[in-house]
Design an enzyme around this catalytic site. Structure first.
Site, PDB file in Angstrom:
ATOM      1  CE  LYS A  64      -4.352  -1.659   1.938  1.00 54.66           C
ATOM      2  NZ  LYS A  64      -5.433  -1.376   2.897  1.00 54.66           N
ATOM      3  CD  GLU A 147       5.853   6.433  23.440  1.00 51.53           C
ATOM      4  OE1 GLU A 147       6.249   6.641  24.598  1.00 51.53           O
ATOM      5  OE2 GLU A 147       5.317   5.349  23.068  1.00 51.53           O
TER       6      GLU A 147
END
Length: 261
Positions: A64, A147
């Site tokens: 992708k 994060e």
């Protein structure tokens, strides 16, 4: 009309059955193949599309992001998602788009108007595509790696939380975008306190009803399986290639039947 999905491995794909049904129903002569391609075969495939051998591609794992280098341009959906799942031609140019997020949003419209709070579980490529397509920014991201949740939230101007701080009773829509649940045993989060009629969607469609969806249903939620996103994104791809809007209800029944065999 010659169409295909490109990936590796690809034998599991249900896209050929879905799109060939839509081609027949639309009265269009054509085929849709699954191409198990190695990285070194990609240049030739996109060169063949330029030469007219192919009219459109779907792109799946692991290509992708990789295919961007073979295209002339990306539309806004692909740029925001950072990934391409559909390639189509316009005026001889190869354009990449991403219909995953918009396909899911479209599939969820019968269940929600997105006026409430939305929780996205996960912070990977699927989550990114969905967040960019949502018609609201009242969105919270939760992810095992905090994060990554923060980075995605900052990109789209939404908020993030942790699994320890999260309260599922706050949310009207919960969308699960990770691979947790494919083993038919695991669930990515606790649904303790889930309100009745909360819309809970899992983009996994193998198994058809994941452990998370089973629990959500037992708590009175409105559940939406991964088939909704699979068919929704496929319908938008099909429309890009053909100009025809296919029957998603028929497509959904077909895929659910294949998964239940």
């Amino acid at each position: 009309m010659n169409l295909a999905v490109i990936g590796h491995p690809i034998a599991h794909s249900l896209s050929p059955q879905l799109h060939e049904q839509w081609l027949r129903a639309s009265g269009l002569f054509g085929r849709y193949e699954a191409i198990d391609a190695t990285p070194d075969q990609l240049p030739a495939l996109f060169a063949a599309m330029r030469e007219g051998d192919w009219d459109g591609f779907n792109v799946t794992i692991p290509y992708k992001e990789v295919v961007v280098r073979y295209l002339d341009d990306l539309d806004e959906a692909a740029k925001h998602a950072g990934a391409v799942n559909t390639v189509y031609k316009r005026d001889g140019r190869l354009i990449g788009t991403n219909t995953d997020g918009a396909g899911l949003v479209q599939a969820l419209m019968p269940y929600t108007d997105f006026r409430g709070h939305v929780l996205i579980v996960g912070a990977g490529g699927a989550a990114r595509g969905i967040v960019q397509a949502l018609p609201t920014r009242d969105v919270t991201i939760v992810n095992r790696t905090v994060e990554r949740a923060k980075a995605l939230a900052d990109t789209f101007g939404v908020v993030y939380t942790t699994f320890d701080e999260m309260d599922v009773s706050r949310y009207d829509v919960i969308i699960q975008t990770t691979s947790v649940g494919m083993d038919e045993r695991s669930t990515p989060l606790s649904l303790e306190g889930l309100r009745q009629n909360t819309v809970v969607c899992d983009i996994i469609y193998r198994p058809l009803v994941t452990p998370m969806l089973q629990e959500a249903k037992s708590r009175g939620a409105n559940i939406v399986t991964g088939v909704a996103m699979f068919v929704g994104q496929g319908a938008l791809s099909f429309e890009k290639w053909t100009g025809v809007k296919p029957d998603e209800t028929v497509g959904k029944k077909l895929i659910e039947g294949l998964l239940e065999e």
